[in-house]
Write a protein that holds these residues in place. Sequence first.
Motif, short mmCIF file in Angstrom:
data_model
loop_
_atom_site.label_atom_id
_atom_site.label_comp_id
_atom_site.label_asym_id
_atom_site.label_seq_id
_atom_site.Cartn_x
_atom_site.Cartn_y
_atom_site.Cartn_z
N GLN A 763 -4.17 0.92 -1.49
CA GLN A 763 -3.23 -0.13 -1.06
C GLN A 763 -2.42 -0.63 -2.26
OE1 GLN A 763 -5.87 -2.82 0.92
NE2 GLN A 763 -5.50 -1.91 2.93
N HIS A 764 -3.11 -0.80 -3.36
CA HIS A 764 -2.45 -1.28 -4.57
C HIS A 764 -1.36 -0.29 -5.02
CE1 HIS A 764 -2.10 -3.36 -8.34
NE2 HIS A 764 -2.21 -2.20 -8.98
N GLU A 765 -1.71 0.98 -5.00
CA GLU A 765 -0.77 2.02 -5.43
C GLU A 765 0.45 2.07 -4.49
OE1 GLU A 765 -1.07 3.88 -8.11
OE2 GLU A 765 0.67 5.19 -7.72
N CYS A 766 0.19 1.93 -3.20
CA CYS A 766 1.27 2.08 -2.21
C CYS A 766 2.33 0.98 -2.40
CB CYS A 766 0.73 1.99 -0.80
SG CYS A 766 -0.26 3.42 -0.39
N LYS A 776 5.79 9.04 7.40
CA LYS A 776 4.62 8.23 7.11
C LYS A 776 3.32 8.98 7.42
CE LYS A 776 2.77 3.66 8.04
NZ LYS A 776 3.16 2.31 8.35
N VAL A 777 2.34 8.77 6.57
CA VAL A 777 1.03 9.40 6.76
C VAL A 777 -0.03 8.31 6.70
CG1 VAL A 777 -0.62 11.05 5.80
CG2 VAL A 777 1.82 11.42 5.45
N TYR A 778 -0.93 8.33 7.69
CA TYR A 778 -2.06 7.41 7.63
C TYR A 778 -3.23 8.14 6.97
CZ TYR A 778 0.26 4.12 10.73
OH TYR A 778 1.13 3.21 11.26
N LEU A 779 -3.82 7.50 5.98
CA LEU A 779 -4.99 8.12 5.32
C LEU A 779 -6.26 7.57 5.95
CD1 LEU A 779 -4.59 8.37 1.47
CD2 LEU A 779 -3.99 9.97 3.25
N PHE A 780 -7.24 8.45 6.10
CA PHE A 780 -8.53 8.00 6.60
C PHE A 780 -9.44 7.81 5.39
CE2 PHE A 780 -12.81 8.75 8.46
CZ PHE A 780 -12.79 7.69 9.36
N ALA A 781 -9.84 6.54 5.17
CA ALA A 781 -10.70 6.26 4.01
C ALA A 781 -12.14 6.46 4.45
CB ALA A 781 -10.46 4.83 3.53
N VAL A 807 2.48 6.13 2.56
CA VAL A 807 1.04 6.24 2.82
C VAL A 807 0.47 4.88 3.20
CG1 VAL A 807 -1.19 6.71 1.71
CG2 VAL A 807 0.76 8.20 1.25
N GLU A 808 -0.37 4.90 4.23
CA GLU A 808 -1.03 3.65 4.60
C GLU A 808 -2.44 3.96 5.07
OE1 GLU A 808 1.12 1.15 7.43
OE2 GLU A 808 -0.82 0.35 8.12
N ILE A 809 -3.35 3.09 4.73
CA ILE A 809 -4.70 3.25 5.31
C ILE A 809 -4.80 2.28 6.48
CG2 ILE A 809 -7.18 3.10 4.90
CD1 ILE A 809 -6.73 3.81 2.04
#
Length: 1022
Positions: A763-766, A776-781, A807-809
């Motif tokens: 999140q910080h990086e984004c 847009k890509v959703y990342l699965f943490a 990128v978003e989680i």
Amino acid sequence: MYTIHTDPLHRITYATDASAYREVPQGVAFPENEQDIVYLIETAREHKTHLIPRAGGTSIAGQVVGNGIVVDISKHFKKILEINKEERWARVQPGVVLDELNIALESYGLFFSPETSTSNRCCIGGMFGNNSCGSHSLIYGSTRHHVLEARGVLCDGSIEVFKEYSIRELEARFGSQFWENEAHTLIQSIYTQLIRWALDEKTVRLIEENYPDKTLRRRSCGYAIDEVIEDLHNDAKPLEERSINLCKVLAGSEGTLAFITEIKVDLDPLPPKEKMVVCAHCDTLQKSFLGNLVALKYRPTAVELMDRNILELTKQNVEQQKNRFFVQGDPAAILIIELRGDTREEIDAVADQLEQALIENEEQLVYACSRVYGSEISKVWSLRKAGLGLLTGMKGDAKPIGVIEDTAVAPEKLPDYMSDFAQMLENLGLSCVYHAHISTGELHLRPIINIKEAEGKRKFREVAYQTALLVKKYKGSLSGEHGDGRLRGEFIQLMYGDEVYALMQDLKKCWDPHQVFNLHKIVDTLPMDSMLRFEVGQKYAIEKELKSSALRQAQGPKTYYNWKAAFDECKVEGATGAKTQLHALMCSIEQCNGAGDCRKSNLIGGTLCPAFKVSGDEIKATRARANVLREILTRGWGSEAFSNCETQFATMQNILKSKELAEVLDSCLACKGCRSECPSNVDMTRLRSEILQQKYDIDGMPLRSFAVSRMATVEQLGHLVWPIYNLFASWKFSSNIIKRIIKFTTERDIPTLSRVTMRKTVQHECRKHHDHSKGKVYLFADEFTNFQEAELGLTFAKLLIHLGYEVEIPRHVESGRAAISKGNLKLAKKFALKNVNLLKDKISEQMPLVGIEPSCILSFRDEYPDLVPAELRQQAKELGCNALLFDEFIMREVTAGHITSNDFKADAVEIWLHGHCHQKALVGTEKTVQALRLLTGAKLHVIPSGCCGMAGSFGYEKEHYQTSLAIGEMVLFPTIRKAVSNAERIVPCIVSAPGTSCRQQILDGTGVHAVHPIEILYRWMK
Ligand SMILES: Cc1cc2nc3c(=O)[nH]c(=O)nc-3n(C[C@H](O)[C@H](O)[C@H](O)COP(=O)(O)OP(=O)(O)OC[C@H]3O[C@@H](n4cnc5c(N)ncnc54)[C@H](O)[C@@H]3O)c2cc1C
Ligand code: SF4
Ligand code: SF4
């Protein structure tokens, strides 16, 4: 010294083969040498029981099912004793697997040519027992044509070498004209009987008139008396020069005459490299029978058939879907015609003529042809070979049943025979699956019948009887290669007539007067519809048990997975589906037909089944698990296997508490190897977790399973005090206490936590980046990366951002992978439901969910649709389709032109890739390979490993630690050690593995730090 195992686990495991039969044996033995076999024979004689020699146990006619003592030689009789290149022969023990022999022979330029579809697990002893052959029998014949000599033990315990002896040599041994006198030894009486028959004109005529057509390449019905006495009545030779080789009659004698301990086989030169298959597509079956006759004029080396039903089934098998590339349109049948030659031009010229003859024929026998060359040919054969296994994977109680699956008539009679056969089926109201060795007139015909019902059972017998009459009419053989066993033995009398049948009975009596070898096979068989796996009217014992536990719970599902959905959705013609969830669960277990693909060794490759590969123990194969589940959940304590149970108390408990169930489930790594590689799609990972949860419902969950399935929660809490958590996890004293409490090995380290979670750091990086031109890509943490390897998660986010993606989680909970593996399905269902609800409206094809850890992201596709309530199934499926592995996403974007190799540096690197077993099972590693090939300077090696052996928590568990390392030692560790030890290397060498546990296992087993492919892509980014 041998032991006879009489415990229920062994008796259940060995109660079936690949047939429809089931009979619990008295015991099971694993002799280690010839002397053990002599002792076993003595024991059998003493206790008036019989021995059932068994190799791979892939017989289809119930050859190795019986109530005697099963003697499994596949464990200790595995040596290749001698190879003679000049004289082209090999001497082997009977437990040597055919493919393994051929691997050993390759460097000599030779091979053993009768290749069965089961070549990767059937043994030479079993092939000899059944007189097996394969797709190329047209040119290579059957095993009988290749056995030069055998050594074995007779029923009196004497050891004998069976080979070609002239009458002169026999007279030297037994005395002149010995056959006219009374025999003094068993072996003398065996020779005497056959010589007398051969010299008696009436008997010879009787045999000639009643045996099948001599021109038939495939004949495995009854004892081959005609073949063994052939030279003895050859009037062209003086009597003393005529010869006899008992191997001729031992081939196909199904372990009923002697126990074989060594076999000497002749070998063929490896086929020429230049090969091609023409896949000729026909729009009716009848055209394929005629097409075969046309094809045979062009001197093919094989012609095989696959009908529409088989082709349809291949669509539903993960592994075989990849091999359908040559299919055009929707053919009623495909003829696979193999051509060989010295050059491609030569073969192409023949193929041109062949195709012309097939397509431009007046009757337009064929509507399209695909030509397949080189390495792609093996995919066509793999599709064809998978046929029989796939058939029994048909969903529901009705199955394409093995009953007349092995008839052979001369190919020119096939069109007429087939039209009579079709008429007969129509009269009986049956449909049928047709496939296999059409070139030699042998088709595997499998009518679809539900033999669990009385009417189906009646048809089972009727179709066998009427087919026997038809085969007799066409002078064919009721068995071309699979043998008689207890299935066809009943019809031998009808086929050969009373007098020849009496000769066969006499032959058995002469060889085995003490009734020691495999009784009730070939002759004097039991009714062919007795001792079936499932009796008419049988009720499932588990149903009773679950009803009572469900009542206790007052609510709750009877099963945790939606087993029925796959049955409702199965579109294969003839599939009967399932009535209830429980019925679907049981049918899913019954899908195991015993064909034994799960017995492949590590020399053969693949993942299925690591527990067997590493031990060579049948009780650790997927088949054993399915057999034990089926037997116990169906018959419960009523199974004869428990008849010796000492404690009455044990048999009064809920059947789910049986220690046999616990034992077979315990050795399963939940690697999903069976999910794709088992042709019948037996999914033991899923079955295991269902049964474990059902067991926990009555028995409570063990602490370790609870702790592992709750690991992410523990880590989440631990993260609040991460330095203390890490100290406890890494300080030997405290970590050993934790490990001892949860029964983990102290040899491995507990994973420590990252300082910041993946979610936070990404999140910080984004927030720092705003160029999102590519979407847009959703990342699965996932729970592993989020807490333990946040840096890796960040690396992936940076890679995607650099490539131009936003990128978003999204909000989500853990995948539930650990809970699924440990059978905590109640918990897994909660996670699945939450994730589907949280993500179903957010994730789409345009904005996919992309994961790093294969096992977690693949849960969306594989398990979630069957874990969520039925009303969410469709949405879960759609979500699953858009939940992508990192490599699937990258390659999707490469195809769309959004990512190219220009995005990466061309610096040289050598990469050794080990794929995750769930990834291999569900989607394959091709996309990872393609993604890494974007690095143009990379030299990529895919390690031919199966499961790494860690399999989540399996390798951490105290009792599994050594097995886990041994699995790694089969292929993975030695390959890595060799790869990294090359001191002269100038380019960097990287070992890569997308699985968290795999990387840990590689580190523990080799000391090498493997990296995720994402890290390599990131490092090579321009
Ligand atoms: C999916 C599938 C496909 C198949 N395809 C083919 C095919 O293409 N061609 C073909 O021919 N068959 C085929 N079969 C049948 C079977 O695989 C073959 O007959 C195979 O050769 C049997 O080998 P096995 O090692 O499994 O033997 P087993 O089934 O263990 O034994 C076979 C017979 O040999 C006897 N035997 C084993 N060892 C000894 C010994 N030491 N001494 C005396 N007797 C012994 C047994 O008693 C038994 O009667 C197929 C089966 C399946 C399930
Ligand atoms: S589990 Fe699958 S591969 Fe193994 S015997 Fe059963 S059907 Fe065959
Ligand atoms: S999940 Fe893996 S270990 Fe378990 S039965 Fe299947 S292949 Fe064997």
